[in-house]
Write a protein that holds these residues in place. Sequence first.
Motif, mmCIF file in Angstrom:
data_model
loop_
_atom_site.group_PDB
_atom_site.id
_atom_site.type_symbol
_atom_site.label_atom_id
_atom_site.label_comp_id
_atom_site.label_asym_id
_atom_site.label_seq_id
_atom_site.Cartn_x
_atom_site.Cartn_y
_atom_site.Cartn_z
ATOM 1 N N LYS A 1 88.190 -16.916 -82.292
ATOM 2 C CA LYS A 1 88.902 -16.068 -83.233
ATOM 3 C C LYS A 1 89.136 -14.649 -82.687
ATOM 4 N N ILE A 2 88.723 -14.390 -81.474
ATOM 5 C CA ILE A 2 88.902 -13.072 -80.874
ATOM 6 C C ILE A 2 90.211 -13.026 -80.094
ATOM 7 N N VAL A 3 91.001 -11.982 -80.344
ATOM 8 C CA VAL A 3 92.200 -11.709 -79.546
ATOM 9 C C VAL A 3 92.105 -10.267 -79.054
ATOM 10 N N GLY A 4 92.870 -9.955 -78.011
ATOM 11 C CA GLY A 4 92.882 -8.606 -77.467
ATOM 12 C C GLY A 4 94.244 -7.958 -77.647
ATOM 13 N N VAL A 5 94.253 -6.679 -78.034
ATOM 14 C CA VAL A 5 95.488 -5.928 -78.218
ATOM 15 C C VAL A 5 95.353 -4.601 -77.479
ATOM 16 N N THR A 6 96.338 -4.266 -76.649
ATOM 17 C CA THR A 6 96.290 -2.993 -75.923
ATOM 18 C C THR A 6 97.645 -2.305 -75.956
ATOM 19 N N PRO A 7 97.671 -0.995 -76.160
ATOM 20 C CA PRO A 7 98.928 -0.248 -76.121
ATOM 21 C C PRO A 7 99.225 0.254 -74.708
ATOM 22 N N ALA A 8 99.768 -0.635 -73.883
ATOM 23 C CA ALA A 8 100.228 -0.296 -72.527
ATOM 24 C C ALA A 8 99.105 0.105 -71.584
ATOM 25 N N MET A 9 97.905 -0.425 -71.796
ATOM 26 C CA MET A 9 96.791 -0.093 -70.915
ATOM 27 C C MET A 9 96.063 -1.348 -70.412
ATOM 28 N N PRO A 10 96.763 -2.412 -70.033
ATOM 29 C CA PRO A 10 96.058 -3.626 -69.618
ATOM 30 C C PRO A 10 95.196 -3.432 -68.381
ATOM 31 N N SER A 11 95.690 -2.713 -67.374
ATOM 32 C CA SER A 11 94.870 -2.478 -66.188
ATOM 33 C C SER A 11 93.881 -1.348 -66.418
ATOM 34 N N GLY A 12 94.283 -0.321 -67.183
ATOM 35 C CA GLY A 12 93.404 0.811 -67.432
ATOM 36 C C GLY A 12 92.160 0.448 -68.201
ATOM 37 N N CYS A 13 92.244 -0.580 -69.057
ATOM 38 C CA CYS A 13 91.069 -1.006 -69.817
ATOM 39 C C CYS A 13 90.600 -2.393 -69.398
#
Length: 413
Positions: free
Chosen positions: A345-357
């Motif tokens: 049930k876990i998903v990941g959401v990032t605002p334009a920081m996939p490599s940064g985080c």
Amino acid sequence: MKNEPTYNLLKTIDYPEDLRRLDAERLPDICDELRQDIIKELSCNPGHFAASLGTVELTVALHYVYNTPYDRIVWDVGHQAYGHKILTGRREAFFTNRKLGGIRPFPSPEESEYDTFTCGHASNSISAALGMSVAASQKGEKDRHVVAVIGDGSMSGGLAFEGLNNASTTPNNLLIILNDNEMAIDRSVGGMKQYLFNLTTSNRYNQLRFRASRILFKLGILNEERRKALIRFGNSLKSMAAQQQNIFEGMNIRYFGPIDGHDVKNLTRVLHDIKDMKGPKILHLHTTKGKGFAPAEKHATEWHAPGKFDPVTGKRFVTNTDGMPPLYQDVFGNTLVELAKANSKIVGVTPAMPSGCSMNILMSKMPKRAFDVGIAEGHAVTFSGGWQKTDYYLSAISILHSCSEPMTILSMM
């Protein structure tokens, strides 16, 4: 000890007033030297690299045309502004960038009067610049120009559209420069597009248009509502001729471009021609992130902040991490994958920081459960909240970064 600069023109420029004394024919030479100085400095003192290389010509043109710091330039995503720092009194101190006691990594009014607004974040330049433009008008500063520089993906942020919406209805003379280095806006092509651009940026054409509007206003034939209607009609004709719609012109913001953001002489000419136009306007530039350094042009993401490297060969040096703890973002990225494997049930959401985080780890292993929503942090949080409200997905994790770029984990259970 930092080596003395060896650049013939750049070493004579301490402030923009020195730049403005040069003949326009020398501007390409200044751009070459400024670009080489950024490459040299960042090869041994790491920082944000590719974005500032892409704005060299724009930086030179802005400070050449506008009377900074009286005229105000508002930068978005401040990692575009290294050239700006070098040209505004910080050339000798630039080797201290990002060091304890040195100059700051992003523009800051506390550091320089040329830094009009704190901008390590994204998407706030239009709103801030609009406030400055309206305030200048209210104070009777009719000769003060304000320019917002937005780009490097930050036009996708919701705040940018809120600023555009307000700029379209509030009396102002703001210039918005869209530094488009391959964001999601289609390129317009064809001879008619170039003809219309050459016409609408012609100084003679715009002077004639301005004089005609003043006469019609005095005669009572033209008022503000009719002026807006004429602008909409003109925009409709341009859209029909160019066979495409334009969101900016649909909001009564005059649009110019797109033009080559690396042709500094033409860019300077265009800025001169539209400088004193009344009402909000946007100039659309196409630029290349990492311009002038081949490895960065080919792999802009890797060269966003590459660490130390050889300025001749482009070879990046690997830092010896023996005995050092792992990077926080790598710990997070790998832990997120472990948690996602254990909890469907876990998903990941990032605002334009996939490599940064390091959410790119989850993206590669579970691509259907990781989302990059672009530079849109408020949307990222609300989007995650929407996931939480579904019957199946009870958890979402979003990574945000602020002007000082820490990581914040938001978990909604």
